[in-house]
Design a protein around this motif. Sequence first.
Motif, PDB file in Angstrom:
ATOM      1  N   SER A  81       0.909  -1.053  -0.186  1.00 35.52           N
ATOM      2  CA  SER A  81       0.063  -0.148   0.106  1.00 35.52           C
ATOM      3  C   SER A  81       0.931   1.158   0.100  1.00 35.52           C
ATOM      4  O   SER A  81       2.073   1.119   0.289  1.00 35.52           O
ATOM      5  N   ILE A  82       0.256   2.276  -0.267  1.00 35.73           N
ATOM      6  CA  ILE A  82       1.192   3.560  -0.241  1.00 35.73           C
ATOM      7  C   ILE A  82       1.616   3.856   0.824  1.00 35.73           C
ATOM      8  O   ILE A  82       2.659   4.436   1.524  1.00 35.73           O
ATOM      9  N   ARG A  83       0.879   3.535   1.976  1.00 35.09           N
ATOM     10  CA  ARG A  83       1.202   3.908   3.162  1.00 35.09           C
ATOM     11  C   ARG A  83       2.472   2.988   3.806  1.00 35.09           C
ATOM     12  O   ARG A  83       3.362   3.571   4.387  1.00 35.09           O
ATOM     13  N   ASN A  84       2.328   1.723   3.445  1.00 40.00           N
ATOM     14  CA  ASN A  84       3.508   0.938   3.717  1.00 40.00           C
ATOM     15  C   ASN A  84       4.763   1.268   2.954  1.00 40.00           C
ATOM     16  O   ASN A  84       5.857   1.202   3.476  1.00 40.00           O
ATOM     17  N   ILE A  85       4.469   1.675   1.865  1.00 40.98           N
ATOM     18  CA  ILE A  85       5.853   2.186   1.032  1.00 40.98           C
ATOM     19  C   ILE A  85       6.414   3.432   1.861  1.00 40.98           C
ATOM     20  O   ILE A  85       7.549   3.267   1.925  1.00 40.98           O
ATOM     21  N   GLN A  86       5.580   4.167   2.381  1.00 39.51           N
ATOM     22  CA  GLN A  86       6.203   5.449   3.133  1.00 39.51           C
ATOM     23  C   GLN A  86       6.692   5.070   4.428  1.00 39.51           C
ATOM     24  O   GLN A  86       7.706   5.550   4.816  1.00 39.51           O
ATOM     25  N   ARG A  87       6.185   3.983   5.219  1.00 38.64           N
ATOM     26  CA  ARG A  87       6.692   3.600   6.214  1.00 38.64           C
ATOM     27  C   ARG A  87       8.011   2.906   6.059  1.00 38.64           C
ATOM     28  O   ARG A  87       9.031   3.072   7.128  1.00 38.64           O
ATOM     29  N   ILE A  88       8.189   2.227   5.152  1.00 33.69           N
ATOM     30  CA  ILE A  88       9.284   1.338   5.005  1.00 33.69           C
ATOM     31  C   ILE A  88      10.542   2.505   4.382  1.00 33.69           C
ATOM     32  O   ILE A  88      11.556   2.298   4.782  1.00 33.69           O
ATOM     33  N   ALA A  89      10.299   3.346   3.600  1.00 36.09           N
ATOM     34  CA  ALA A  89      10.999   4.266   2.992  1.00 36.09           C
ATOM     35  C   ALA A  89      11.524   5.364   4.191  1.00 36.09           C
ATOM     36  O   ALA A  89      12.761   5.495   4.252  1.00 36.09           O
ATOM     37  N   GLU A  90      10.608   5.660   5.163  1.00 37.64           N
ATOM     38  CA  GLU A  90      11.135   6.478   6.180  1.00 37.64           C
ATOM     39  C   GLU A  90      12.029   5.367   7.194  1.00 37.64           C
ATOM     40  O   GLU A  90      13.038   5.796   7.657  1.00 37.64           O
ATOM     41  N   ALA A  91      11.730   4.065   7.243  1.00 40.66           N
ATOM     42  CA  ALA A  91      12.475   3.419   8.205  1.00 40.66           C
ATOM     43  C   ALA A  91      14.063   3.293   7.483  1.00 40.66           C
ATOM     44  O   ALA A  91      14.970   3.267   8.088  1.00 40.66           O
ATOM     45  N   LEU A  92      14.090   3.093   6.126  1.00 42.04           N
ATOM     46  CA  LEU A  92      15.207   3.085   5.341  1.00 42.04           C
ATOM     47  C   LEU A  92      15.890   4.313   5.144  1.00 42.04           C
ATOM     48  O   LEU A  92      17.149   4.480   4.723  1.00 42.04           O
ATOM     49  N   GLY A  93      15.109   5.754   5.364  1.00 40.06           N
ATOM     50  CA  GLY A  93      15.821   6.695   5.346  1.00 40.06           C
ATOM     51  C   GLY A  93      16.069   7.087   3.724  1.00 40.06           C
ATOM     52  O   GLY A  93      17.026   7.756   3.499  1.00 40.06           O
ATOM     53  N   VAL A  94      15.146   6.560   3.149  1.00 37.64           N
ATOM     54  CA  VAL A  94      15.245   7.039   1.581  1.00 37.64           C
ATOM     55  C   VAL A  94      13.803   7.528   1.110  1.00 37.64           C
ATOM     56  O   VAL A  94      12.889   7.539   1.646  1.00 37.64           O
ATOM     57  N   ASP A  95      13.845   8.316  -0.166  1.00 37.75           N
ATOM     58  CA  ASP A  95      12.679   8.711  -0.758  1.00 37.75           C
ATOM     59  C   ASP A  95      11.676   7.526  -1.201  1.00 37.75           C
ATOM     60  O   ASP A  95      12.313   6.626  -1.727  1.00 37.75           O
ATOM     61  N   PRO A  96      10.545   7.775  -0.937  1.00 35.77           N
ATOM     62  CA  PRO A  96       9.823   6.613  -1.308  1.00 35.77           C
ATOM     63  C   PRO A  96       9.824   6.154  -2.630  1.00 35.77           C
ATOM     64  O   PRO A  96       9.839   4.861  -3.023  1.00 35.77           O
ATOM     65  N   ARG A  97      10.189   7.177  -3.693  1.00 31.66           N
ATOM     66  CA  ARG A  97      10.353   6.754  -5.134  1.00 31.66           C
ATOM     67  C   ARG A  97      11.596   5.834  -5.360  1.00 31.66           C
ATOM     68  O   ARG A  97      11.442   5.061  -6.125  1.00 31.66           O
ATOM     69  N   ALA A  98      12.447   5.671  -4.463  1.00 30.09           N
ATOM     70  CA  ALA A  98      13.724   4.817  -4.385  1.00 30.09           C
ATOM     71  C   ALA A  98      13.114   3.243  -4.343  1.00 30.09           C
ATOM     72  O   ALA A  98      13.720   2.619  -5.059  1.00 30.09           O
ATOM     73  N   LEU A  99      12.103   3.063  -3.849  1.00 27.70           N
ATOM     74  CA  LEU A  99      11.508   1.726  -3.618  1.00 27.70           C
ATOM     75  C   LEU A  99      10.825   1.295  -4.888  1.00 27.70           C
ATOM     76  O   LEU A  99      10.371  -0.051  -5.034  1.00 27.70           O
ATOM     77  N   LEU A 100      10.279   2.569  -5.718  1.00 25.96           N
ATOM     78  CA  LEU A 100       9.554   2.053  -6.991  1.00 25.96           C
ATOM     79  C   LEU A 100      10.449   1.836  -8.046  1.00 25.96           C
ATOM     80  O   LEU A 100       9.879   1.529  -9.117  1.00 25.96           O
ATOM     81  N   ALA A 101      11.778   2.285  -8.033  1.00 25.98           N
ATOM     82  CA  ALA A 101      12.493   2.119  -9.267  1.00 25.98           C
ATOM     83  C   ALA A 101      12.916   0.781  -9.371  1.00 25.98           C
ATOM     84  O   ALA A 101      12.874  -0.140  -8.547  1.00 25.98           O
ATOM     85  N   PRO A 102      12.896   0.510 -10.601  1.00 30.07           N
ATOM     86  CA  PRO A 102      13.065  -1.057 -11.004  1.00 30.07           C
ATOM     87  C   PRO A 102      14.570  -1.551 -10.231  1.00 30.07           C
ATOM     88  O   PRO A 102      15.535  -0.589 -10.266  1.00 30.07           O
ATOM     89  N   ALA A 103      14.769  -2.751  -9.889  1.00 32.60           N
ATOM     90  CA  ALA A 103      15.898  -3.239  -9.068  1.00 32.60           C
ATOM     91  C   ALA A 103      17.135  -3.349 -10.050  1.00 32.60           C
ATOM     92  O   ALA A 103      16.637  -3.543 -11.444  1.00 32.60           O
ATOM     93  N   ILE A 104      18.344  -3.276  -9.719  1.00 29.66           N
ATOM     94  CA  ILE A 104      19.418  -3.245 -10.450  1.00 29.66           C
ATOM     95  C   ILE A 104      19.804  -4.523 -10.357  1.00 29.66           C
ATOM     96  O   ILE A 104      20.412  -4.931  -9.069  1.00 29.66           O
TER      97      ILE A 104
END
Length: 62
Positions: free
Chosen positions: A37-60
């Motif tokens: 969910s959008i909320r969980n993307i935000q929670r994980i991004a905050e925990a990782l200290g990254v912008d939520p968009r970093a979690l949506l980028a294709p994996a390298i």
Amino acid sequence: MRQIRKSKDLSQEALADLCDLDRTYISGIERKRRNLSIRNIQRIAEALGVDPRALLAPAIES
């Protein structure tokens, strides 16, 4: 997400604790078996200290 988590030297359990989610949920996300969910993307991004968009980028792939 796995790549970012590992770069910060966090276990799945540690990340789950930081964002108040279950470890099996984190595992399912990393194995592409769970949808976020959008909320969980935000929670994980905050925990990782990254912008939520970093979690949506294709994996390298390495």
